[in-house]
Design a protein around this motif. Structure first.
Motif, PDB file in Angstrom:
ATOM      1  N   VAL A 363       0.853  -1.186   0.000  1.00 17.33           N
ATOM      2  CA  VAL A 363       0.000   0.000   0.000  1.00 17.33           C
ATOM      3  C   VAL A 363       0.890   1.237   0.000  1.00 17.33           C
ATOM      4  O   VAL A 363       1.752   1.402   0.873  1.00 17.33           O
ATOM      5  N   ALA A 364       0.683   2.099  -0.994  1.00 13.35           N
ATOM      6  CA  ALA A 364       1.460   3.335  -1.092  1.00 13.35           C
ATOM      7  C   ALA A 364       1.019   4.323  -0.015  1.00 13.35           C
ATOM      8  O   ALA A 364      -0.044   4.173   0.593  1.00 13.35           O
ATOM      9  N   SER A 365       1.827   5.344   0.220  1.00 10.20           N
ATOM     10  CA  SER A 365       1.489   6.355   1.226  1.00 10.20           C
ATOM     11  C   SER A 365       0.189   7.073   0.882  1.00 10.20           C
ATOM     12  O   SER A 365      -0.502   7.588   1.765  1.00 10.20           O
ATOM     13  N   SER A 366      -0.165   7.068  -0.402  1.00  8.14           N
ATOM     14  CA  SER A 366      -1.411   7.699  -0.842  1.00  8.14           C
ATOM     15  C   SER A 366      -2.637   6.821  -0.586  1.00  8.14           C
ATOM     16  O   SER A 366      -3.767   7.250  -0.795  1.00  8.14           O
ATOM     17  N   GLY A 367      -2.400   5.573  -0.151  1.00  3.43           N
ATOM     18  CA  GLY A 367      -3.494   4.655   0.130  1.00  3.43           C
ATOM     19  C   GLY A 367      -3.795   3.693  -1.001  1.00  3.43           C
ATOM     20  O   GLY A 367      -4.591   2.760  -0.820  1.00  3.43           O
ATOM     21  N   TYR A 368      -3.180   3.864  -2.172  1.00  4.18           N
ATOM     22  CA  TYR A 368      -3.421   2.973  -3.310  1.00  4.18           C
ATOM     23  C   TYR A 368      -2.611   1.676  -3.158  1.00  4.18           C
ATOM     24  O   TYR A 368      -1.428   1.705  -2.800  1.00  4.18           O
ATOM     25  N   LYS A 369      -3.266   0.541  -3.432  1.00  2.00           N
ATOM     26  CA  LYS A 369      -2.525  -0.706  -3.531  1.00  2.00           C
ATOM     27  C   LYS A 369      -1.665  -0.641  -4.791  1.00  2.00           C
ATOM     28  O   LYS A 369      -2.126  -0.200  -5.843  1.00  2.00           O
ATOM     29  N   THR A 370      -0.434  -1.100  -4.686  1.00  2.00           N
ATOM     30  CA  THR A 370       0.446  -1.023  -5.846  1.00  2.00           C
ATOM     31  C   THR A 370       1.476  -2.131  -5.783  1.00  2.00           C
ATOM     32  O   THR A 370       1.547  -2.908  -4.812  1.00  2.00           O
ATOM     33  N   GLN A 428     -10.261  -3.326 -10.630  1.00  4.02           N
ATOM     34  CA  GLN A 428     -11.355  -3.765  -9.766  1.00  4.02           C
ATOM     35  C   GLN A 428     -10.857  -4.192  -8.397  1.00  4.02           C
ATOM     36  O   GLN A 428     -11.599  -4.163  -7.427  1.00  4.02           O
ATOM     37  N   CYS A 429      -9.579  -4.614  -8.337  1.00  3.13           N
ATOM     38  CA  CYS A 429      -9.074  -5.134  -7.066  1.00  3.13           C
ATOM     39  C   CYS A 429      -7.583  -4.859  -6.896  1.00  3.13           C
ATOM     40  O   CYS A 429      -7.197  -3.992  -6.131  1.00  3.13           O
ATOM     41  N   ASP A 430      -6.735  -5.588  -7.639  1.00  2.77           N
ATOM     42  CA  ASP A 430      -5.291  -5.475  -7.463  1.00  2.77           C
ATOM     43  C   ASP A 430      -4.641  -4.724  -8.627  1.00  2.77           C
ATOM     44  O   ASP A 430      -5.171  -4.716  -9.742  1.00  2.77           O
ATOM     45  N   PRO A 431      -3.475  -4.110  -8.389  1.00  3.19           N
ATOM     46  CA  PRO A 431      -2.788  -3.328  -9.438  1.00  3.19           C
ATOM     47  C   PRO A 431      -2.235  -4.214 -10.554  1.00  3.19           C
ATOM     48  O   PRO A 431      -1.717  -5.305 -10.313  1.00  3.19           O
ATOM     49  N   ARG A 432      -2.335  -3.715 -11.789  1.00  7.52           N
ATOM     50  CA  ARG A 432      -1.917  -4.456 -12.985  1.00  7.52           C
ATOM     51  C   ARG A 432      -0.790  -3.731 -13.703  1.00  7.52           C
ATOM     52  O   ARG A 432      -0.700  -2.501 -13.675  1.00  7.52           O
ATOM     53  N   LEU A 433       0.052  -4.480 -14.385  1.00  8.17           N
ATOM     54  CA  LEU A 433       1.001  -3.889 -15.314  1.00  8.17           C
ATOM     55  C   LEU A 433       0.233  -3.250 -16.461  1.00  8.17           C
ATOM     56  O   LEU A 433      -0.759  -3.799 -16.940  1.00  8.17           O
ATOM     57  N   ASN A 434       0.681  -2.094 -16.914  1.00  5.80           N
ATOM     58  CA  ASN A 434       0.082  -1.534 -18.125  1.00  5.80           C
ATOM     59  C   ASN A 434       0.807  -2.108 -19.349  1.00  5.80           C
ATOM     60  O   ASN A 434       1.750  -2.896 -19.230  1.00  5.80           O
TER      61      ASN A 434
END
Length: 451
Positions: A363-370, A428-434
């Motif tokens: 979890v990034a400091s911004s709150g986003y899962k990454t 929708q849930c977890d972070p993806r590679l672009n």
């Protein structure tokens, strides 16, 4: 129940209902779920037995190092974001990656999408707290909604999942067999927003080499227009077999072999959270003839892996069982070598695939899962190095990715940082590679496969 007893006990497609189960929706309205199951049971199969058998044969070659498994797609498919363009762009990036890997390794690439059924997700917690209020966790569109007032599992979502999967498969078959995958279209697979960066340009250079090779073949009298292997591709679907009401309803007995197949996808896998030996997901999948996968995390033991082999692959068939290793960049070198050695010493036939995504979520400091691109690359390199040291075959890669220009994973040539995650974060849930990160990863992986 012991692994031996499970492997020898009578199986039928509903026998999973007598076993403990985790991460599974509890449907309050029993009449509704039973009605949906009956309806699904009468629908046409989404895939066919011979297709699943064909994939198993190809995976057997991957286990021997004669081909390579590329499995990728969405973290969780969406009802609301479903579109022709999204499917097309995912298909394009998988084609691009497979061309890069085939050209580098001189091996066929088995193309398997996390598509046409990847709607349900296990969750770490049963509830999530939002603004001080507890709600049931969102578990994917096949089960419930992201809307806070629609978190109760809804059986009707199973029907919508089936229909969207059927539409997706219809489009994928058209793309793979209808000329879109023709190698003479290799330049057209490059996505517009990727074309001008360094890896898009590297892909264009590779495409030009392929185009030149095709012209040479034609000059030698080989008609590339009529050579099916250059005009079409085999494309397979996969998802985590999480909601067993859905999987059971789409399980059919093949009229020729009399074997049972889960006709919701060609390839099904069991997740790290649901791979208990004496639980329902293991019981259900042991009885179907599809090629199967099991996610293997850092807490797995030698006994776990060998018991899974006993239950899911008692005949030790090549191509039947894939272990999808998801340790994390910081744990794989400590945990994986002993497990790999133990399975190899037992002579078990396994397709070994690396999932560098799930063990590297933060979890990034911004709150986003990454996830960090650096960690993803590190785990892949370690996975291949460990296999090389053991003298075994690293057979494939398993990625959460998209054909769109999202900003969900940190790093890569685009140098996505924590402050820019919000710009195009749509998972929708977890972070993806672009798409750019996926191409970058493919060129890195190509260098490994050439060694």
């Amino acid at each position: 129940m012991s692994a031996d007893k499970i492997a020898t006990s009578a199986w039928h497609k509903a026998s999973w209902r007598d076993f403990p189960i985790k991460q599974h929706p509890c449907y309050v309205n029993k009449e509704s779920i039973e009605s949906v199951e009956r309806e699904l049971s009468n629908f046409p199969p989404l895939v066919f037995a011979k297709e699943a058998d064909s994939l198993k044969d190809k995976l057997a070659k991957a286990s021997r190092g004669e081909s390579f498994l590329l499995q990728g797609g969405d973290c969780a498919e969406s009802f609301s974001q479903f579109s022709t363009n999204a499917i097309r762009d995912m298909f394009k990036i998988i084609l691009q990656m497979s061309v890069i890997l085939t050209f580098a390794s001189s091996r066929p690439v088995i193309k398997v999408g996390r598509l046409a059924g990847q709607f349900a997700k296990p969750r770490s917690n049963d509830v999530e707290v939002i603004d001080g209020v507890s709600y049931p966790s969102y578990r994917g569109d096949l089960i419930n909604s992201q809307e806070l007032d629609k978190r109760e599992p809804d059986p009707l979502r199973l029907l919508k999942g089936y229909h969207q999967s059927a539409s997706t498969l219809n489009l994928l078959r058209a793309f793979s067999q209808g000329g879109f995958a023709n190698l003479e279209q290799v330049h057209n697979w490059n996505l517009g927003f990727v074309a001008n960066n360094n890896f898009g340009k590297r892909y264009e250079e590779l495409a030009s080499q392929i185009e030149k090779s095709l012209r040479f073949m034609n000059a030698c009298g080989i008609d590339t227009q009529t050579t099916r292997q250059l005009k079409e591709v085999s494309f397979y679907t996969s998802h985590e077999a999480l909601v067993l009401n859905y999987e059971e309803a789409l399980t059919r007995q093949d009229s020729l072999s009399k074997d049972w197949y889960d006709c919701s996808a060609h390839f099904l896998w069991i997740g790290e959270r649901t791979r208990d030996i004496d639980h329902a997901h293991m019981e259900f999948l042991r009885g179907v003839k599809n090629p199967l996968g099991v996610k293997i995390g850092p807490n797995a033991t030698k006994d776990d892996l060998l018991k899974i082999c006993d239950i899911l692959n008692p005949l030790n068939e090549c191509g039947r069982l894939t272990f999808i290793v998801r340790m994390g960049a910081d744990k794989i070198e400590q945990r994986f070598p002993a497990l790999l050695r133990a399975v190899c010493e037992e002579g078990r036939n396994i397709v070994w695939s690396c999932d560098p995504m799930h063990g590297n979520t933060k979890v990034a400091s911004s709150g986003y899962k990454t996830r960090s691109f650096t960690d993803i690359v590190s785990e892949i390199r370690s996975f291949f190095a460990i296999h090389k040291a053991q003298g075994s075959i690293a057979s494939g890669i398993h990625l959460e990715m998209t054909g769109t220009d999202v900003t969900e994973c940190l790093g890569g040539v685009q140098d996505i940082n924590e402050s820019s995650l919000h710009k195009n974060y749509h998972t929708q849930c977890d972070p993806r590679l672009n798409a750019t990160q996926a191409l970058e990863l493919s060129f890195m992986l190509a260098e490994i496969l050439q060694k």
